[in-house]
Write a protein that holds these residues in place. Structure first.
Motif, PDB file in Angstrom:
ATOM      1  N   ARG A   7      41.109  35.843  29.619  1.00 19.88           N
ATOM      2  CA  ARG A   7      40.936  37.293  29.794  1.00 19.88           C
ATOM      3  C   ARG A   7      40.711  36.997  31.710  1.00 19.88           C
ATOM      4  O   ARG A   7      39.563  36.326  31.824  1.00 19.88           O
ATOM      5  N   GLN A   8      41.481  37.699  32.454  1.00 17.16           N
ATOM      6  CA  GLN A   8      41.165  37.719  33.608  1.00 17.16           C
ATOM      7  C   GLN A   8      41.120  38.515  34.116  1.00 17.16           C
ATOM      8  O   GLN A   8      41.821  39.614  33.815  1.00 17.16           O
ATOM      9  N   VAL A   9      39.965  39.322  34.711  1.00 15.70           N
ATOM     10  CA  VAL A   9      40.118  40.786  35.130  1.00 15.70           C
ATOM     11  C   VAL A   9      39.722  40.990  36.802  1.00 15.70           C
ATOM     12  O   VAL A   9      39.009  39.561  36.862  1.00 15.70           O
ATOM     13  N   GLN A  10      40.739  41.943  37.073  1.00 19.40           N
ATOM     14  CA  GLN A  10      40.412  41.729  39.075  1.00 19.40           C
ATOM     15  C   GLN A  10      40.463  43.363  39.501  1.00 19.40           C
ATOM     16  O   GLN A  10      40.832  44.573  38.575  1.00 19.40           O
ATOM     17  N   ARG A  11      39.817  43.231  40.297  1.00 20.36           N
ATOM     18  CA  ARG A  11      39.924  45.131  40.826  1.00 20.36           C
ATOM     19  C   ARG A  11      40.611  45.170  41.606  1.00 20.36           C
ATOM     20  O   ARG A  11      41.426  44.218  42.617  1.00 20.36           O
ATOM     21  N   ILE A  12      41.265  46.414  41.619  1.00 17.63           N
ATOM     22  CA  ILE A  12      42.709  46.831  42.165  1.00 17.63           C
ATOM     23  C   ILE A  12      41.954  48.063  43.009  1.00 17.63           C
ATOM     24  O   ILE A  12      41.075  49.069  42.833  1.00 17.63           O
ATOM     25  N   GLU A  13      42.548  48.349  44.078  1.00 13.56           N
ATOM     26  CA  GLU A  13      42.919  50.020  44.692  1.00 13.56           C
ATOM     27  C   GLU A  13      42.849  51.524  43.926  1.00 13.56           C
ATOM     28  O   GLU A  13      43.607  51.399  42.653  1.00 13.56           O
ATOM     29  N   THR A  18      49.809  51.430  38.988  1.00 12.63           N
ATOM     30  CA  THR A  18      50.003  50.456  38.082  1.00 12.63           C
ATOM     31  C   THR A  18      49.997  50.724  37.154  1.00 12.63           C
ATOM     32  O   THR A  18      49.674  52.276  36.466  1.00 12.63           O
TER      33      THR A  18
END
Length: 179
Positions: A7-13, A18
């Motif tokens: 699992r990859q988690v990425q912060r987004i604005e 989305t």
């Protein structure tokens, strides 16, 4: 069998769009709030109230009923409306619902547990002039792997003294989803 999860988690604005599932999401709530804020603040009810009373109107947010086919947390856009009222400096907002009940319980507790000099008195709340209420509806049309979901959010601002609806606003969102 042992399976590995990468699992990859990425912060987004927070203001990015989305859409993963096609269901109601934060983008829908943000767009709804922005459009309703612009509309309610530009309508003549505000100037009429100030002209008639010489005072800023006081608004309480009531129930926003969810009649849609999915769970929608209306508070996400109602809080944005309250915040816009307060930030404008043109509308006062009083607490409603469960939050008001908590404040009243605290005031009751103070009657027994706070000093006479610091306890807050009963009967001094600011009464609301208007109540903001609404309803969320949806229509789903599906065929095979295609689906169209239509949301309609209707909001009304009602004069509590006269029961007159002084503003009606709506936001419509339509999504085409293909699986």
């Amino acid at each position: 069998a042992f399976m590995s999860c990468n699992r990859q988690v990425q912060r987004i604005e927070t203001d990015s769009t989305t859409d993963l599932s096609g269901r109601w999401n934060d983008t829908d709530a943000r767009i709804t709030a922005q459009e309703l804020i612009t509309e309610v603040m530009a309508q003549p009810w505000l100037e009429r109230h100030v002209g008639a009373t010489g005072k800023k109107p006081v608004v309480i947010c009531g129930l926003v009923e969810n009649k849609s086919h999915e769970h929608i947390e209306a508070e996400t856009f109602v809080k944005e409306l309250e915040k816009a009222f307060i930030k404008s400096g043109r509308v006062r907002v009083v607490q409603g619902g469960n939050m008001r009940d908590q404040i009243r319980r605290e005031r009751a507790d103070q009657q027994n547990n706070a000093s006479v000099e610091t306890m807050k008195k009963w009967g001094l709340e600011v009464g609301a002039d208007y109540m903001l209420q609404g309803v969320i509806n949806s229509i789903v049309d599906a065929e095979g792997r295609k689906k169209v979901v239509y949301y309609q959010i209707d909001m009304e601002l009602t004069n509590i003294q006269t029961n007159e609806i002084v503003w009606i606003g709506d936001k419509k969102i339509k999504k085409y989803i293909k699986n």
